[in-house]
Structures are given as structure tokens and as C-alpha cells.
Design a protein around this motif. Structure first.
Motif, short mmCIF file in Angstrom:
data_model
loop_
_atom_site.label_atom_id
_atom_site.label_comp_id
_atom_site.label_asym_id
_atom_site.label_seq_id
_atom_site.Cartn_x
_atom_site.Cartn_y
_atom_site.Cartn_z
N VAL A 1 22.60 -47.87 0.00
CA VAL A 1 22.25 -46.45 -0.08
C VAL A 1 23.50 -45.58 -0.01
N LEU A 2 24.40 -45.93 0.89
CA LEU A 2 25.62 -45.15 1.09
C LEU A 2 26.47 -45.11 -0.18
N PHE A 3 26.75 -46.28 -0.75
CA PHE A 3 27.65 -46.35 -1.92
C PHE A 3 26.94 -45.99 -3.22
N ALA A 4 25.63 -46.19 -3.27
CA ALA A 4 24.89 -45.78 -4.47
C ALA A 4 24.90 -44.27 -4.62
N THR A 5 24.79 -43.55 -3.50
CA THR A 5 24.87 -42.09 -3.54
C THR A 5 26.25 -41.64 -3.98
N MET A 6 27.30 -42.27 -3.44
CA MET A 6 28.66 -41.95 -3.85
C MET A 6 28.85 -42.23 -5.35
N TYR A 7 28.31 -43.35 -5.79
CA TYR A 7 28.41 -43.76 -7.19
C TYR A 7 27.79 -42.72 -8.12
N ALA A 8 26.57 -42.31 -7.81
CA ALA A 8 25.87 -41.33 -8.65
C ALA A 8 26.56 -39.97 -8.62
N GLY A 9 27.19 -39.64 -7.50
CA GLY A 9 27.81 -38.32 -7.36
C GLY A 9 29.24 -38.24 -7.83
N MET A 10 29.88 -39.39 -8.02
CA MET A 10 31.31 -39.35 -8.34
C MET A 10 31.66 -39.98 -9.69
N VAL A 11 31.17 -41.17 -9.95
CA VAL A 11 31.62 -41.93 -11.12
C VAL A 11 31.33 -41.23 -12.45
N PRO A 12 30.09 -40.78 -12.72
CA PRO A 12 29.85 -40.10 -14.00
C PRO A 12 30.69 -38.84 -14.18
N ASN A 13 30.88 -38.09 -13.08
CA ASN A 13 31.72 -36.89 -13.12
C ASN A 13 33.11 -37.22 -13.63
N VAL A 14 33.76 -38.13 -12.90
CA VAL A 14 35.16 -38.44 -13.16
C VAL A 14 35.34 -39.09 -14.53
N ILE A 15 34.46 -40.01 -14.88
CA ILE A 15 34.60 -40.73 -16.15
C ILE A 15 34.43 -39.80 -17.35
N GLY B 1 10.05 -54.68 -7.59
CA GLY B 1 8.88 -54.01 -8.14
C GLY B 1 8.98 -52.50 -8.15
N ALA B 2 7.96 -51.86 -7.59
CA ALA B 2 7.87 -50.39 -7.60
C ALA B 2 9.02 -49.76 -6.83
N GLU B 3 9.45 -50.41 -5.75
CA GLU B 3 10.58 -49.88 -4.97
C GLU B 3 11.85 -49.86 -5.79
N LEU B 4 12.10 -50.93 -6.53
CA LEU B 4 13.29 -51.01 -7.38
C LEU B 4 13.24 -49.94 -8.46
N THR B 5 12.07 -49.76 -9.06
CA THR B 5 11.90 -48.74 -10.10
C THR B 5 12.17 -47.35 -9.55
N ALA B 6 11.62 -47.06 -8.37
CA ALA B 6 11.82 -45.75 -7.74
C ALA B 6 13.28 -45.54 -7.38
N PHE B 7 13.91 -46.57 -6.81
CA PHE B 7 15.31 -46.49 -6.40
C PHE B 7 16.21 -46.19 -7.60
N VAL B 8 16.04 -46.96 -8.66
CA VAL B 8 16.86 -46.78 -9.87
C VAL B 8 16.57 -45.43 -10.52
N GLY B 9 15.29 -45.05 -10.56
CA GLY B 9 14.91 -43.77 -11.17
C GLY B 9 15.56 -42.58 -10.48
N ILE B 10 15.60 -42.62 -9.16
CA ILE B 10 16.22 -41.54 -8.39
C ILE B 10 17.72 -41.47 -8.67
N LEU B 11 18.37 -42.64 -8.68
CA LEU B 11 19.81 -42.67 -8.97
C LEU B 11 20.10 -42.16 -10.37
N ILE B 12 19.22 -42.47 -11.32
CA ILE B 12 19.41 -42.01 -12.70
C ILE B 12 19.39 -40.48 -12.77
N ILE B 13 18.54 -39.85 -11.97
CA ILE B 13 18.52 -38.38 -11.92
C ILE B 13 19.87 -37.86 -11.45
N GLY B 14 20.43 -38.51 -10.41
CA GLY B 14 21.75 -38.12 -9.93
C GLY B 14 22.83 -38.36 -10.94
N ILE B 15 22.75 -39.48 -11.65
CA ILE B 15 23.73 -39.82 -12.69
C ILE B 15 23.72 -38.79 -13.81
#
Length: 235
Positions: free
Chosen positions: A55-69, A123-137
Motif C-alpha cells: 500500500v505504501l509504495f503503490a501510493t508512491m508509485y501512482a503519485g510519482m512515476v507517471p508524473n516524472v516519466i 478476485g474482487a479485491e485485486l480488481t478494486a485495488f488495481v482499479g483505484i491505482l489506475i485512477i491515481g495513475i
């Protein structure tokens, strides 16, 4: 606008990333760190949830990597005059942005899936997790594209995008330990992304969280449209 040109930019960027190790490392560094810390510290430790580092690094990933790249790719092509050549070859600015943006989005989305698998989501948890990160990305893609359009070279882009990316990526982590920071960071899209991926229960998916994220995206889009219409894309 033609899909053929968008696809050509997509393939070009894929080949460029294979050659450019600095861009490749940015894509994989956060997922690898999350995997290492999860397997060496969280695994078998009852005091630390398996999802803690994910959770910690996924949030950093979504908030930093797409920006910088995105900012880095656009301004690098400006500096090397590659972008000007593409525009003169009838590639429209929007086609270029869609090509580079879709490529960055795809790779970052694969990174989001990797985080989910490391965290043990199914399952549903993985879908929700990835979906939320995609919004951040997507939010970060818009922000990074805007900076890339406005800046003339990589040096000026880095001086702007890195401080912004540091805020979007690390403020949610700081807010975990400082209530004062938390009062301000709650209005940031990455903070809400962090809240959501930290608790995937339906009760945590409130209208307020998505409203804050939506306001952030609208603000980024407004700035993006201003930058795009300014007409300095290939300068």
C-alpha cells in the motif's frame, strides 16, 4: 487523428524505453522495493500486515512515476528536436500525447497489478485495488503531461516535476505519522488513493473520497487544456 499514428508513437516509445535504462528503472523500482520489503520484513511478521509495504509504495508509485516519466519523455524529445520532426511529419500533438500516454499508462497499470499480486489480493479485491491505482495513475499522467508541455527542456521540467511528484508521492506517508499534515493532505488525490487501497471495504468507498479525487482531476485537466492551447507544444 488516426490510430495508426498513435500506435506508431506507442511502438516508438517502447523501443526507446528498452534503450533508455533510466526510464525503465523508474517503472520497476517501486514494485521491486515493495516485493523485497514484503518478502523479507512483512512475511511471517504478525505485527506487520503483508499489505503494509504494498500500500505504501503503490501510493508512491501512482503519485510519482507517471508524473516524472511523462514530463521526462516529452521534454527529452523537445530537447532532441524529435518532437518537432514528428509534428512536421503530420503527427498531431494529441496523437503524440495519446501514444506516449497510453504506453506509460499500460506499463504503470502492469505495475499496479504486480503490487496487487505481491499484496496477496485475489478476485474482487485485486480488481478494486488495481482499479483505484489506475485512477491515481491517470491523474498523475495528466499532471506530468501538463508539465512536459509547459517546460522547454528536461532540466526545467525536473526542477518542477520532482518537487510536485515528491509531494504527491510522499505526503500520504508523512500524513500517517503527522496529524497536521493529514489535515492538508486529505485534499490531495494520492491521499484519498492511499485511504482507499488501505481499506478495500465498501464502507470506505465514500462519495467524499471520489469527489476529492474528481476535483483534483478536473483541476489537472483545466491546466492541461490551458497548456495545450497555449501552442508551445513542440517548442
Amino acid at each position: 487523428m488516426t490510430f495508426k499514428r498513435v500506435w506508431a508513437i506507442f511502438i516508438k516509445q517502447w523501443k526507446d524505453t528498452i534503450k533508455n535504462k533510466a526510464i525503465f528503472i523508474q517503472f520497476v523500482i517501486f514494485p521491486i522495493i515493495a516485493l523485497i520489503l514484503t518478502e523479507t520484513i512483512a512475511k511471517g511478521n504478525s505485527e506487520i500486515p503483508r499489505t503494509y509495504f504494498v500500500v505504501l509504495f503503490a501510493t508512491m508509485y501512482a503519485g510519482m512515476v507517471p508524473n516524472v516519466i511523462m514530463a521526462s519523455i516529452i521534454t527529452e524529445e523537445k530537447e532532441q528536436n524529435t518532437l518537432r520532426v514528428l509534428i512536421m511529419s503530420n503527427v498531431k500533438p494529441l496523437e503524440y500525447l495519446l501514444g506516449v500516454g497510453s504506453y506509460t499508462f499500460l506499463i504503470c497499470s502492469l505495475g499496479a497489478v504486480f503490487f496487487g499480486v505481491v499484496g496477496g489480493y485475489r478476485g474482487a479485491e485485486l480488481t478494486a485495488f488495481v482499479g483505484i491505482l489506475i485512477i491515481g495513475i491517470l491523474s498523475s499522467l495528466i499532471l506530468g503531461s501538463t508539465i512536459g508541455i509547459l517546460m522547454k527542456n528536461q532540466m526545467s521540467a525536473n526542477s518542477v516535476v520532482l518537487p510536485i511528484a515528491m509531494v504527491t508521492a510522499f505526503l500520504p506517508m508523512i500524513a500517517m505519522f503527522n496529524k497536521t499534515f493529514a489535515k492538508f493532505s486529505r485534499f490531495l488525490y494520492t491521499q484519498q488513493i492511499n485511504y482507499l487501497v488501505n481499506d478495500l471495504s465498501k464502507s470506505n468507498f465514500t462519495m467524499e473520497r471520489f469527489l476529492i479525487i474528481g476535483v483534483n482531476i478536473i483541476a489537472f485537466l483545466a491546466i492541461f487544456l490551458f497548456a495545450y492551447r497555449k501552442g508551445t507544444f513542440s517548442e
